[in-house]
Design a protein around this motif. Structure first.
Motif, PDB file in Angstrom:
ATOM      1  N   ALA A   1      -0.074 -44.010   4.420  1.00 34.41           N
ATOM      2  CA  ALA A   1       0.370 -43.544   3.105  1.00 34.41           C
ATOM      3  C   ALA A   1       1.710 -42.829   3.219  1.00 34.41           C
ATOM      4  O   ALA A   1       2.550 -42.888   2.312  1.00 34.41           O
ATOM      5  CB  ALA A   1      -0.684 -42.618   2.490  1.00 34.41           C
ATOM      6  N   TYR A   2       1.913 -42.131   4.331  1.00 34.62           N
ATOM      7  CA  TYR A   2       3.217 -41.520   4.632  1.00 34.62           C
ATOM      8  C   TYR A   2       4.312 -42.585   4.592  1.00 34.62           C
ATOM      9  O   TYR A   2       5.366 -42.412   3.966  1.00 34.62           O
ATOM     10  CB  TYR A   2       3.125 -40.862   6.003  1.00 34.62           C
ATOM     11  N   LEU A   3       4.063 -43.692   5.283  1.00 38.88           N
ATOM     12  CA  LEU A   3       5.077 -44.736   5.409  1.00 38.88           C
ATOM     13  C   LEU A   3       5.333 -45.429   4.082  1.00 38.88           C
ATOM     14  O   LEU A   3       6.477 -45.773   3.758  1.00 38.88           O
ATOM     15  CB  LEU A   3       4.626 -45.757   6.454  1.00 38.88           C
ATOM     16  N   LEU A   4       4.276 -45.642   3.293  1.00 41.83           N
ATOM     17  CA  LEU A   4       4.444 -46.310   2.004  1.00 41.83           C
ATOM     18  C   LEU A   4       5.295 -45.462   1.065  1.00 41.83           C
ATOM     19  O   LEU A   4       6.243 -45.965   0.443  1.00 41.83           O
ATOM     20  CB  LEU A   4       3.080 -46.593   1.380  1.00 41.83           C
TER      21      LEU A   4
ATOM     22  N   ALA B   1       0.932 -38.882   1.553  1.00 44.34           N
ATOM     23  CA  ALA B   1       1.986 -39.556   0.792  1.00 44.34           C
ATOM     24  C   ALA B   1       3.073 -38.568   0.378  1.00 44.34           C
ATOM     25  O   ALA B   1       4.269 -38.892   0.410  1.00 44.34           O
ATOM     26  CB  ALA B   1       1.390 -40.246  -0.421  1.00 44.34           C
ATOM     27  N   MET B   2       2.674 -37.359  -0.027  1.00 41.13           N
ATOM     28  CA  MET B   2       3.664 -36.342  -0.392  1.00 41.13           C
ATOM     29  C   MET B   2       4.518 -35.948   0.802  1.00 41.13           C
ATOM     30  O   MET B   2       5.729 -35.698   0.671  1.00 41.13           O
ATOM     31  CB  MET B   2       2.956 -35.115  -0.972  1.00 41.13           C
TER      32      MET B   2
ATOM     33  N   VAL C   1       9.883 -36.072   3.370  1.00 40.83           N
ATOM     34  CA  VAL C   1      10.797 -36.209   4.515  1.00 40.83           C
ATOM     35  C   VAL C   1      11.608 -37.500   4.452  1.00 40.83           C
ATOM     36  O   VAL C   1      12.299 -37.846   5.402  1.00 40.83           O
ATOM     37  CB  VAL C   1      10.029 -36.150   5.856  1.00 40.83           C
ATOM     38  N   SER C   2      11.553 -38.186   3.330  1.00 33.12           N
ATOM     39  CA  SER C   2      12.183 -39.508   3.231  1.00 33.12           C
ATOM     40  C   SER C   2      13.697 -39.463   3.354  1.00 33.12           C
ATOM     41  O   SER C   2      14.330 -40.490   3.599  1.00 33.12           O
ATOM     42  CB  SER C   2      11.791 -40.179   1.907  1.00 33.12           C
ATOM     43  N   ALA C   3      14.303 -38.282   3.173  1.00 36.11           N
ATOM     44  CA  ALA C   3      15.761 -38.183   3.268  1.00 36.11           C
ATOM     45  C   ALA C   3      16.228 -37.620   4.602  1.00 36.11           C
ATOM     46  O   ALA C   3      17.433 -37.508   4.823  1.00 36.11           O
ATOM     47  CB  ALA C   3      16.297 -37.296   2.144  1.00 36.11           C
ATOM     48  N   CYS C   4      15.303 -37.278   5.499  1.00 37.91           N
ATOM     49  CA  CYS C   4      15.709 -36.558   6.707  1.00 37.91           C
ATOM     50  C   CYS C   4      16.643 -37.366   7.605  1.00 37.91           C
ATOM     51  O   CYS C   4      17.592 -36.812   8.164  1.00 37.91           O
ATOM     52  CB  CYS C   4      14.470 -36.114   7.487  1.00 37.91           C
TER      53      CYS C   4
END
Length: 410
Positions: A54-57, A107-108, A113-116
């Motif tokens: 879910a992290y990756l999605l 998921a949150m 961290v999607s911009a790190c």
């Protein structure tokens, strides 16, 4: 444009490097705590794969809008804001009592961290000259390698002291601190903030129409995504179920793997320019390194060597994969750097989500079909390897066509 920062390494590089350290730590944490999650919640392999991925999605799904935000508002504000979501996700994951809450928290975290990494790349494109991009990108990946190292044996040592819930409560507080650190870092003005949304979308469409993008996308989706899926979850169960290692021994191999990956990133950071001057350009280095990675994966499938040698060797050669981002960015104006990098990263995380989830589905299905657990894991990894080989072959062919001048890459 703002005045130059006295020391961009400490004022610009360091805050983003710390952010990526935590991004990689959070990505891989479930690999070590998976036995506790499985025991506490009674998860199947498919459940564990879906929960962890879910992290990756969420991470991958946000990459395209992230590129627009980075190019419009700049990496400092975007990444600092998203890290607040990550902190909330860590707290929810730590307090969650069921798979639904834990999946939402995971998921949150991925969204937060999607911009790190991409924020780092965008910041470097603003502060540093183009010829420094490959080495800087490798240096930031080395910071991620440190995070991956911490998400192995060190994290395993903290489990008896804090428990997995306590660990994630601590990570929530630390992430808030990283958000503040990045928000107070210096910022350089960007021209693309004046672009209308329509113009930004036109730029994104230009990237997806470019043959340059599709030269790298299949390889990045399958190989980078596959490596993340394995390192972030399935490598440790593979070593315990196939190689017969204890969890502590497997965690040590994960630590060696992360350390080897970090060494690889540092070698690229220090030597990529020298190798280019010596006649080995980054495009060729990328092809050779990924080809070696496929050989290492084949060795893991066929058990041609000990786990402590093959998995770290895979981590070492995987480090070349980040060269694709610098190579792709060089094909576009700096105003499109954020969108180009996030478009490529979108593929890698969608690939990681699909492989991480479906790997567990495949193992469960093969076991139900009568295969023993070790054979089920090996068969699932063999399928991943076949897909990765196809992506690598496409990159090699496209690179040769570009060099022959048969195709003029935009």
């Amino acid at each position: 444009m703002n005045a130059a920062v006295p020391n961009p390494w400490t004022r610009v590089f360091a805050p983003f490097a710390i952010g990526y350290f935590f991004s990689y730590l959070l990505r891989n944490a479930n690999a070590v705590i998976s036995p506790e999650l499985r025991g506490d919640l009674g998860l199947t392999n498919a459940d564990l794969g879906l929960l962890t991925s879910a992290y990756l999605l969420a991470f991958g799904a946000f990459q395209l809008p992230l590129g627009l935000l980075l190019d419009r508002f700049g990496p400092r504000r975007v990444e600092a804001t998203l890290l607040l979501i990550c902190a909330a996700g860590c707290a929810l994951f730590a307090a969650g009592q069921g798979i639904t809450q834990l999946t939402l928290g995971r998921a949150m975290i991925g969204l937060g961290v999607s911009a790190c990494l991409m924020g780092s790349f965008k910041s470097f494109s603003l502060w540093f000259p183009l010829e420094r991009q490959a080495s800087l990108n490798a240096a930031i990946m080395a910071a991620g390698g440190l995070g991956a190292m911490f998400a192995s044996s060190p994290l395993s040592l903290l489990l008896p002291l804090l428990g997995w819930r306590g660990i994630f409560f601590v990570l929530a507080g630390l992430t808030l601190g990283v958000s503040l650190l990045i928000f107070t870092s210096p910022e350089k003005s960007i021209h693309s903030g004046r672009e209308t949304l329509a113009r930004q979308l036109e730029g994104l469409a230009t990237i997806f129409k470019s043959r340059s993008f599709w030269r790298f996308a299949p390889q990045t989706t399958l190989i980078v995504g596959g490596f993340m899926a394995l390192q972030g979850l399935w490598a440790l169960p593979f070593m315990t179920q196939v190689d017969g290692l204890s969890r502590e021994a497997a965690a040590r191999v994960l630590l060696m793997m992360a350390a080897a990956m970090m060494v690889g990133f540092l070698l690229i950071a220090f030597f990529v320019r020298r190798l280019t001057h010596a006649g080995l350009p980054p495009a060729h280095l990328l092809a050779i390194g990924i080809g070696c990675g496929l050989i290492m994966t084949l060795g893991i499938v066929l058990q041609l060597g000990p786990a402590w040698l093959l998995w770290p060797s895979l981590g070492l050669v995987f480090a070349v994969s980040n060269l694709a981002y610098a190579l792709l960015t060089a094909e576009f104006p700096v105003e499109l750097a954020g969108r180009a990098n996030t478009a490529l990263n979108f593929g890698s995380f969608i690939g990681a989500f699909g492989i991480q989830w479906l790997f567990g589905v495949a193992v469960d299905a093969l076991q139900r079909a009568g295969l023993a657990t070790p054979e089920a894991y090996r068969a699932a990894l063999a399928v991943v390897l076949a897909l990765q080989a196809a992506g690598w072959g496409w990159y090699v062919l496209e690179t040769r066509r570009a060099q022959r001048g048969a195709v003029k890459l935009p």
